[in-house]
Design a protein around this motif. Structure first.
Motif, PDB file in Angstrom:
ATOM      1  N   UNK A 125       0.859  -1.190   0.000  1.00 12.56           N
ATOM      2  CA  UNK A 125       0.000   0.000   0.000  1.00 12.56           C
ATOM      3  C   UNK A 125       0.891   1.234   0.000  1.00 12.56           C
ATOM      4  N   UNK A 126       0.751   2.059  -1.037  1.00  9.42           N
ATOM      5  CA  UNK A 126       1.475   3.337  -1.099  1.00  9.42           C
ATOM      6  C   UNK A 126       0.475   4.442  -0.798  1.00  9.42           C
ATOM      7  N   UNK A 127       0.597   5.032   0.391  1.00 11.98           N
ATOM      8  CA  UNK A 127      -0.320   6.110   0.767  1.00 11.98           C
ATOM      9  C   UNK A 127       0.277   7.449   0.335  1.00 11.98           C
ATOM     10  N   UNK A 128      -0.543   8.330  -0.226  1.00 13.77           N
ATOM     11  CA  UNK A 128      -0.098   9.645  -0.715  1.00 13.77           C
ATOM     12  C   UNK A 128       0.783   9.462  -1.958  1.00 13.77           C
ATOM     13  N   UNK A 129       0.267   8.790  -2.956  1.00 11.60           N
ATOM     14  CA  UNK A 129       1.080   8.311  -4.074  1.00 11.60           C
ATOM     15  C   UNK A 129       1.511   9.394  -5.065  1.00 11.60           C
ATOM     16  N   UNK A 187      -5.668  -5.543   4.054  1.00 11.63           N
ATOM     17  CA  UNK A 187      -4.405  -5.541   4.817  1.00 11.63           C
ATOM     18  C   UNK A 187      -3.249  -5.837   3.859  1.00 11.63           C
ATOM     19  N   UNK A 188      -2.044  -5.404   4.236  1.00 12.12           N
ATOM     20  CA  UNK A 188      -0.902  -5.385   3.310  1.00 12.12           C
ATOM     21  C   UNK A 188       0.364  -5.892   3.994  1.00 12.12           C
ATOM     22  N   UNK A 189       1.293  -6.367   3.166  1.00 11.41           N
ATOM     23  CA  UNK A 189       2.607  -6.764   3.697  1.00 11.41           C
ATOM     24  C   UNK A 189       3.498  -5.546   3.884  1.00 11.41           C
ATOM     25  N   UNK A 190       3.274  -4.522   3.065  1.00 12.84           N
ATOM     26  CA  UNK A 190       4.094  -3.307   3.125  1.00 12.84           C
ATOM     27  C   UNK A 190       3.178  -2.086   3.069  1.00 12.84           C
ATOM     28  N   UNK A 191       3.418  -1.147   3.981  1.00 14.82           N
ATOM     29  CA  UNK A 191       2.768   0.164   3.877  1.00 14.82           C
ATOM     30  C   UNK A 191       3.892   1.183   3.751  1.00 14.82           C
ATOM     31  N   UNK A 192       3.859   1.925   2.671  1.00 13.72           N
ATOM     32  CA  UNK A 192       4.936   2.894   2.424  1.00 13.72           C
ATOM     33  C   UNK A 192       4.306   4.251   2.165  1.00 13.72           C
ATOM     34  N   UNK A 193       5.001   5.305   2.609  1.00  8.30           N
ATOM     35  CA  UNK A 193       4.455   6.635   2.345  1.00  8.30           C
ATOM     36  C   UNK A 193       5.527   7.721   2.383  1.00  8.30           C
ATOM     37  N   UNK A 194       5.408   8.622   1.428  1.00  8.15           N
ATOM     38  CA  UNK A 194       6.100   9.905   1.494  1.00  8.15           C
ATOM     39  C   UNK A 194       4.991  10.945   1.610  1.00  8.15           C
ATOM     40  N   UNK A 231      -1.587   9.825  11.614  1.00  7.29           N
ATOM     41  CA  UNK A 231      -2.751   9.126  11.053  1.00  7.29           C
ATOM     42  C   UNK A 231      -2.358   7.766  10.474  1.00  7.29           C
ATOM     43  N   UNK A 232      -1.246   7.747   9.751  1.00  9.50           N
ATOM     44  CA  UNK A 232      -0.856   6.499   9.065  1.00  9.50           C
ATOM     45  C   UNK A 232      -0.436   5.445  10.088  1.00  9.50           C
ATOM     46  N   UNK A 233       0.338   5.867  11.085  1.00 10.70           N
ATOM     47  CA  UNK A 233       0.795   4.900  12.093  1.00 10.70           C
ATOM     48  C   UNK A 233      -0.388   4.437  12.948  1.00 10.70           C
ATOM     49  N   UNK A 234      -1.293   5.361  13.273  1.00 13.36           N
ATOM     50  CA  UNK A 234      -2.466   4.963  14.080  1.00 13.36           C
ATOM     51  C   UNK A 234      -3.311   3.927  13.336  1.00 13.36           C
ATOM     52  N   UNK A 235      -3.392   4.051  12.023  1.00  8.00           N
ATOM     53  CA  UNK A 235      -4.218   3.121  11.235  1.00  8.00           C
ATOM     54  C   UNK A 235      -3.518   1.825  10.882  1.00  8.00           C
ATOM     55  N   UNK A 236      -2.207   1.778  11.078  1.00 11.93           N
ATOM     56  CA  UNK A 236      -1.434   0.622  10.602  1.00 11.93           C
ATOM     57  C   UNK A 236      -1.850  -0.710  11.237  1.00 11.93           C
ATOM     58  N   UNK A 237      -2.089  -0.774  12.570  1.00 10.42           N
ATOM     59  CA  UNK A 237      -2.417  -2.096  13.141  1.00 10.42           C
ATOM     60  C   UNK A 237      -3.593  -2.784  12.434  1.00 10.42           C
ATOM     61  N   UNK A 238      -4.523  -2.032  11.926  1.00  9.12           N
ATOM     62  CA  UNK A 238      -5.668  -2.635  11.228  1.00  9.12           C
ATOM     63  C   UNK A 238      -5.389  -2.974   9.773  1.00  9.12           C
ATOM     64  N   UNK A 239      -4.227  -2.579   9.247  1.00  4.53           N
ATOM     65  CA  UNK A 239      -3.981  -2.741   7.802  1.00  4.53           C
ATOM     66  C   UNK A 239      -2.655  -3.408   7.466  1.00  4.53           C
ATOM     67  N   UNK A 240      -1.860  -3.727   8.500  1.00  4.67           N
ATOM     68  CA  UNK A 240      -0.539  -4.328   8.237  1.00  4.67           C
ATOM     69  C   UNK A 240      -0.601  -5.814   8.588  1.00  4.67           C
ATOM     70  N   UNK A 241      -0.231  -6.665   7.631  1.00  2.00           N
ATOM     71  CA  UNK A 241      -0.215  -8.105   7.904  1.00  2.00           C
ATOM     72  C   UNK A 241       0.847  -8.443   8.946  1.00  2.00           C
ATOM     73  N   UNK A 242       0.696  -9.564   9.601  1.00  2.62           N
ATOM     74  CA  UNK A 242       1.695 -10.090  10.559  1.00  2.62           C
ATOM     75  C   UNK A 242       3.066 -10.119   9.869  1.00  2.62           C
ATOM     76  N   UNK A 243       4.073  -9.570  10.505  1.00  6.95           N
ATOM     77  CA  UNK A 243       5.427  -9.560   9.914  1.00  6.95           C
ATOM     78  C   UNK A 243       5.609  -8.487   8.861  1.00  6.95           C
ATOM     79  N   UNK A 244       4.630  -7.598   8.736  1.00  6.41           N
ATOM     80  CA  UNK A 244       4.693  -6.564   7.684  1.00  6.41           C
ATOM     81  C   UNK A 244       5.694  -5.453   8.001  1.00  6.41           C
ATOM     82  N   UNK A 245       5.919  -4.634   6.988  1.00  6.86           N
ATOM     83  CA  UNK A 245       6.911  -3.550   7.107  1.00  6.86           C
ATOM     84  C   UNK A 245       6.241  -2.223   6.768  1.00  6.86           C
ATOM     85  N   UNK A 246       6.633  -1.194   7.506  1.00  9.95           N
ATOM     86  CA  UNK A 246       6.241   0.168   7.106  1.00  9.95           C
ATOM     87  C   UNK A 246       7.504   0.944   6.750  1.00  9.95           C
ATOM     88  N   UNK A 247       7.397   1.820   5.779  1.00 13.35           N
ATOM     89  CA  UNK A 247       8.556   2.621   5.363  1.00 13.35           C
ATOM     90  C   UNK A 247       8.084   4.039   5.086  1.00 13.35           C
TER      91      UNK A 247
END
Ligand SMILES: C[S@@+](CC[C@H](N)C(=O)[O-])C[C@H]1O[C@@H](n2cnc3c(N)ncnc32)[C@H](O)[C@@H]1O
Length: 286
Positions: A125-129, A187-194, A231-247
């Motif tokens: 998931x690329x937020x703010x693409x 839900x996603x394995x990776x959530x990335x955002x700039x 906002x992005x970090x607060x929402x992550x637990x509901x959208x990040x798969x087990x073992x997922x990565x945020x960047x």
């Protein structure tokens, strides 16, 4: 056009850009000349004018008009209408943020991490693409992945969709909306955002190329620059798969505040990485 004529034009344009306070005036003058002649930089430097389109009068008219736009501090990338990003050629223009070299570094860091995991079919998931630069380069690098990309700006997403089509990248889906709202049930394995990360009060202090021309919704990170990280970090637990990565790409002085936000949300495996200027620019949360 002969090479003495183009040398003279390049030197005149360069002096005008320099007088207007534009850095890299010589390089930019060459670029404006290439755009007016419709030839590549390598052709200009090789003095190969065989592919020039248009007569001298039309080239001069175009050069005049492009130079005027640059003197009004319009970004060169908007004038050229395209930018190179991690091996892709992306169309940019009014209404979309110009992808930056730092963001290429974020993509490089993440591709390194993901390649080591040897799991090709990830969901991202690329937020703010914006132009789609992150989503498209990841999708291209990991062709078996499925990439979802969200932006609130329909204008930005038009560029992103056009960039996907132009680069023949099919494993990305774009959504219009606010952060997780269009992907609420996924839900996603990776959530990335700039995300936008400039403090509201600092926007007018930016260089005119940014403050006057780039979309404010791509810049404004709220009073402390941290709104989107919260906002992005607060929402992550509901959208990040087990073992997922945020960047994340981070604003200039925000690294430690964003780490605090992440820790308070229960994330403790945090790695900061620096950019080309040794600024703490990226946060990886594993
Ligand atoms: C800093 S730009 C980044 C664009 C692109 N990812 C890049 O790295 O070049 C931030 C983007 O966030 C988008 N944006 C602003 N508010 C948003 C929101 N609430 N939800 C989703 N996207 C938003 C803007 O339209 C802009 O395209």
């Amino acid at each position: 056009m002969s090479s003495p004529a183009t040398d003279k034009l390049a030197s005149e344009i360069s002096s005008r850009l320099k007088a207007a306070g534009i850095k890299d005036a010589e390089k930019e003058a060459d670029e404006l000349l290439c755009l007016s002649l419709n030839i590549s930089k390598s052709a200009l430097y090789a003095r190969d004018f065989s592919k020039v389109t248009g007569d001298a009068a039309s080239v001069l008219k175009k050069l005049d008009s492009l130079t005027a736009r640059r003197l009004a501090r319009q970004p060169l990338q908007y004038i050229a209408g395209e930018v190179e990003f991690f091996g892709l050629s992306l169309t940019v223009g009014t209404g979309v943020l110009i992808p930056r070299p730092e963001t290429e570094l974020l993509v490089e860091i993440l591709t390194g991490i993901l390649s080591n995991k040897h799991k090709p079919n990830i969901s991202v998931l690329d937020l703010c693409t914006g132009s789609g630069c992150i989503a498209l380069t990841l999708a291209k690098h990991f062709p078996e992945s499925i990439v979802h990309a969200v932006d609130i700006s329909e204008t930005a997403l038009k560029y992103a969709a056009a960039n996907a089509a132009a680069n023949d990248i099919k494993n990305v889906t774009f959504y219009t909306g606010c952060l997780y709202e269009p992907v609420a049930c996924m839900a996603f394995d990776v959530i990335i955002s700039n995300p936008p990360y400039i403090k509201t009060a600092d926007i007018d202090l930016l260089e005119p190329e940014i403050a006057l021309y780039e979309p404010v919704e791509a810049l404004d990170g709220g009073t402390d620059g941290l709104h989107f990280y919260r906002e992005i970090i607060a929402g992550a637990p509901g959208h990040l798969n087990e073992g997922g990565i945020m960047a994340f790409e981070l604003g200039d002085t925000l690294a430690h505040s964003v780490m605090e936000i992440a820790r308070a949300a229960g994330f403790h495996n945090l790695t900061l990485k620096t950019d080309y200027s040794r600024v703490e620019r990226f946060l990886i949360i594993a």
